[in-house]
Design a protein around this motif. Structure first.
Motif, short mmCIF file in Angstrom:
data_model
loop_
_atom_site.label_atom_id
_atom_site.label_comp_id
_atom_site.label_asym_id
_atom_site.label_seq_id
_atom_site.Cartn_x
_atom_site.Cartn_y
_atom_site.Cartn_z
N PRO A 1 0.83 -1.22 0.00
CA PRO A 1 0.00 0.00 0.00
C PRO A 1 0.87 1.27 0.00
CG PRO A 1 -0.77 -1.58 1.66
CD PRO A 1 0.54 -2.09 1.16
N PHE A 2 0.28 2.35 -0.52
CA PHE A 2 0.93 3.67 -0.55
C PHE A 2 2.33 3.62 -1.16
CE2 PHE A 2 -1.51 3.21 3.47
CZ PHE A 2 -2.63 3.97 3.12
N PRO A 3 2.46 3.12 -2.39
CA PRO A 3 3.80 2.97 -2.98
C PRO A 3 4.52 4.30 -3.16
CG PRO A 3 2.08 2.62 -4.62
CD PRO A 3 1.39 2.68 -3.31
N ASN A 4 3.79 5.36 -3.50
CA ASN A 4 4.46 6.65 -3.70
C ASN A 4 5.05 7.18 -2.39
OD1 ASN A 4 3.87 6.65 -6.41
ND2 ASN A 4 2.01 7.89 -6.19
N ALA A 5 4.27 7.07 -1.30
CA ALA A 5 4.77 7.56 -0.01
C ALA A 5 5.96 6.73 0.46
CB ALA A 5 3.65 7.51 1.03
N SER A 6 5.87 5.40 0.35
CA SER A 6 6.98 4.56 0.80
C SER A 6 8.21 4.75 -0.08
CB SER A 6 6.56 3.10 0.81
OG SER A 6 6.15 2.67 -0.48
#
Length: 668
Positions: A405-410
């Motif tokens: 989940p949340f690939p951009n944030a990670s």
């Protein structure tokens, strides 16, 4: 030079000039003829992997066993500095700096890639994918675990010990002081530091090259920009190196410490995210299983060289394990000097546990979370796409994050973490290189640290532009071979230094001080200033010791105890109380000749009649204990010393745990 001068320098020219010439020569060769350089180093790498793999294996094993032995011994209580020294950094800050300086970029770059590649091509045959995954993580643990930090820890401990305990310059040459003495300040010492400086610059530059490739891949993945062009990557190096220069200029306490703490916080954040967002239950179970496999196979992994394996296994061993050992050895001057600088005031045991155990546990957790997540996701969700992309190591971490989940944030956190690792590796590397080039001089000017930061950036950019990273990997393996031999010498010098330290700590006052009240002090001082001959010692035994022993024998006889005084032809004399089925009580004195060390003979402010041999009246006992010098005792004091030893003898007879030695037969 005057410290107020704005352009003052602490550089040691015999180290600085040859180092700079070697670095520039290598860069010019890489630019002018990259193919020739790569071919030459590749051939040399092949020779070393086939002929000297055994040496790397045994040397690394010796480093680990030696450190563990020191940690559990009495040497572990010795402080890195005076006995009243206190640590300069809190435990949290200290551990954060250890972590950031040692393997930060490597963990980010290989945390996903290495387990996946071992999973695809295990070093040993496996029957099932699950078994292949288990072997992959065990092998990764071996490369990033105790052995790697033992290499760092040995160099760091040697330099911290001799730098803070012996007050020697905080450079590699100081670790050879027990072997070379004052010659460490001459050409041999200069050569050792030149070698360490060059290896450190190229070792850091190689890692920075990996970092910029992964950083550019992450930015491209996150923003959609074309980050594969050489101008973009060189510009990225320039930006990061400017930040590294600013951090280095602020000093160790502010710049590196704060960035290291930021690194640790970001790393833990990313680690917890993948742990919670990924297959959590599987990862927690795998961590326990991985540690068990690693520990249970420790001996086999430590000494494994695949001598009984085929060409494929031997090629794997040279391309993975040996290359890792060489990489850690080439980084050891950098990491060792850095952790030495931040470890003053800690005990040797605390140093070894902190350097060896704590970062290793974090590395193992990191490799489990990222490596096992990648393998599990590839089996259950990615349908083999992660293993298919295993060859693109630069972007592999971001391919993993795409399945969470949340690939951009990670991915953004990962990019920031890589950048801060990049900065801390560069700025701490600039400080360490400057320390080597300055022979450990304190308070070097800011421009020197900025110069080394710039040189690291230029080196990484040139190698990136000319495709010289593979050639430099080979050079790392080559240069690490002689330095591994130097590290063995450093370890031997450390043991000699620790033995001398322990002797100084345990050396008791002369027995004569037990009874002395300060009377006849002029006569006592005259004895201290005079070096006795063998004839004088024999006269002391006849005139003082023999009458004292005869007086004790007479009193023992009056009390019903038979004793005798035996004066042997070689000058020895002893009082003996014979026992039936028990060890006899013996108080003996003999003339002992000790060689006077050469450095004492050449001293100018010691008693002036120093001779090559020093003669002493030394006691000896039936139980084999070490005797002591009694030349300052007078007759009544000798009698008191005999009674003290006889009282000790009797008390041991009545103690159950002393019966084994007390019942041992005595031979005249």
């Amino acid at each position: 030079m005057d410290s107020r001068h704005p352009f003052r320098s602490t550089l040691a020219m015999p180290v600085f000039i040859p180092s700079l010439m070697l670095i520039c020569g290598m860069l010019i060769w890489s630019i002018a003829s990259p193919g020739t350089a790569e071919q030459f180093f590749g051939h040399a790498q092949q020779i070393i992997t086939t002929q000297f793999g055994w040496f790397y294996t045994l040397a690394v094993a010796a480093f680990l066993i030696g450190l563990l032995g020191i940690a559990v011994s009495r040497f572990g209580d010795i402080k890195l500095g005076p006995d009243d020294a206190q640590p300069a950094f809190s435990l949290t800050s200290w551990l954060a700096m250890l972590f950031a300086a040692g393997m930060g970029i490597g963990l980010m770059y290989f945390g996903v890639a290495e387990p996946l590649q071992h999973y695809l091509s295990p070093p040993v045959s496996t029957a099932t994918p699950a078994e292949a995954a288990q072997v992959a993580l065990q092998t990764t643990f071996h490369h990033w675990g105790l052995h790697a930090w033992a290499i760092y820890g040995l160099v760091g401990l040697v330099l911290a010990y001799f730098g803070f305990r012996y007050q020697l310059p905080l450079t590699l040459r100081s670790g050879l002081y027990p072997l070379l003495g004052d010659r460490i300040h001459g050409p041999i010492g200069h050569a050792v530091d030149v070698f360490a400086l060059v290896c450190t610059v190229f070792g850091i530059a190689t890692t920075l090259g990996y970092g910029v490739l992964q950083l550019s891949a992450g930015l491209g993945d996150l923003t959609g920009w074309d980050t594969t062009s050489l101008p973009f990557q060189i510009g990225l190096i320039a930006v990061v190196m400017m930040l590294a220069g600013f951090s280095a200029a602020t000093g160790l306490d502010k710049g590196v410490r704060r960035l290291s703490e930021l690194n640790l916080m970001l790393a833990i954040t990313l680690l917890l995210f993948v742990l919670c967002a990924g297959p959590t239950r599987h990862l927690l179970g795998a961590f326990s299983d991985n540690i068990g496999q690693y520990v249970s196979g420790m001996v086999t992994l430590t000494f494994r060289t695949f001598s009984y394996g085929g060409p494929d296994q031997q090629s794997w061993f040279g391309g993975w394990t040996l290359l890792y050992w060489a990489w850690w050895v080439s980084w050891s001057p950098f990491v060792g000097l850095f952790i030495a600088r931040i470890s003053r005031g800690r005990t040797i045991r605390e140093f070894i546990v902190g350097v060896l155990i704590v970062p290793t546990l974090f590395n193992l957790l990191w490799m489990t979370v990222f490596g096992n997540s990648a393998i599990w996701l590839d089996m259950h969700q990615a349908a083999g796409s992660l293993t298919a992309a295993a060859g693109n190591v630069d972007a592999l971490l971001f391919r993993l994050l795409d399945y969470l989940p949340f690939p951009n944030a990670s991915s953004g956190i990962a990019i920031l973490l890589i950048a801060t690792f990049f900065i801390t590796s560069a700025d701490s590397g600039a400080m360490v290189v400057d320390s080597i080039a300055s022979r450990g001089a304190p308070d070097s000017p800011i421009w020197q640290r900025l110069f080394w930061a710039a040189l690291l950036g230029v080196t990484a950019a040139v190698l990136l532009a000319t495709g010289g990273l593979k050639a430099l990997q080979a050079m790392t393996l080559i240069s690490a071979l002689p330095f591994a031999a130097i590290m063995l010498l450093l370890g031997y010098g450390l043991l000699r230094g620790l033995q001398a330290d322990r002797l100084h700590q345990r050396q008791p006052l002369a027995p004569a001080t037990t009874f002395w009240t300060g009377q006849h002090w002029r006569m006592r001082l005259a004895q201290l200033l005079h070096q006795s001959s063998a004839t004088e010692i024999q006269a002391f035994i006849s005139d003082e010791v023999r009458p004292a022993l005869l007086a004790v024998v007479a009193e023992l006889a009056a009390g019903g105890v038979e004793a005798s005084v035996i004066h042997e032809p070689d000058g020895k004399i002893q009082l003996r109380v014979q026992q039936q089925a028990l060890r006899d009580f013996v108080y003996g004195v003999k003339c002992v000749a000790n060689a006077v060390p050469a450095f004492v003979l050449s001293a100018t402010n010691l008693p002036g009649d120093s001779q090559p041999l020093q003669y002493l009246p030394q006691t000896f006992f039936a139980d084999g204990r070490e005797g002591y010098d009694i030349r300052f005792l007078r007759r009544q004091e000798i009698i008191a010393d005999v009674l003290k030893q006889y009282e000790r003898y009797l008390s041991l007879l009545y103690r159950e745990h002393g019966q084994l030695l007390s019942r041992a037969p005595s031979h005249s």
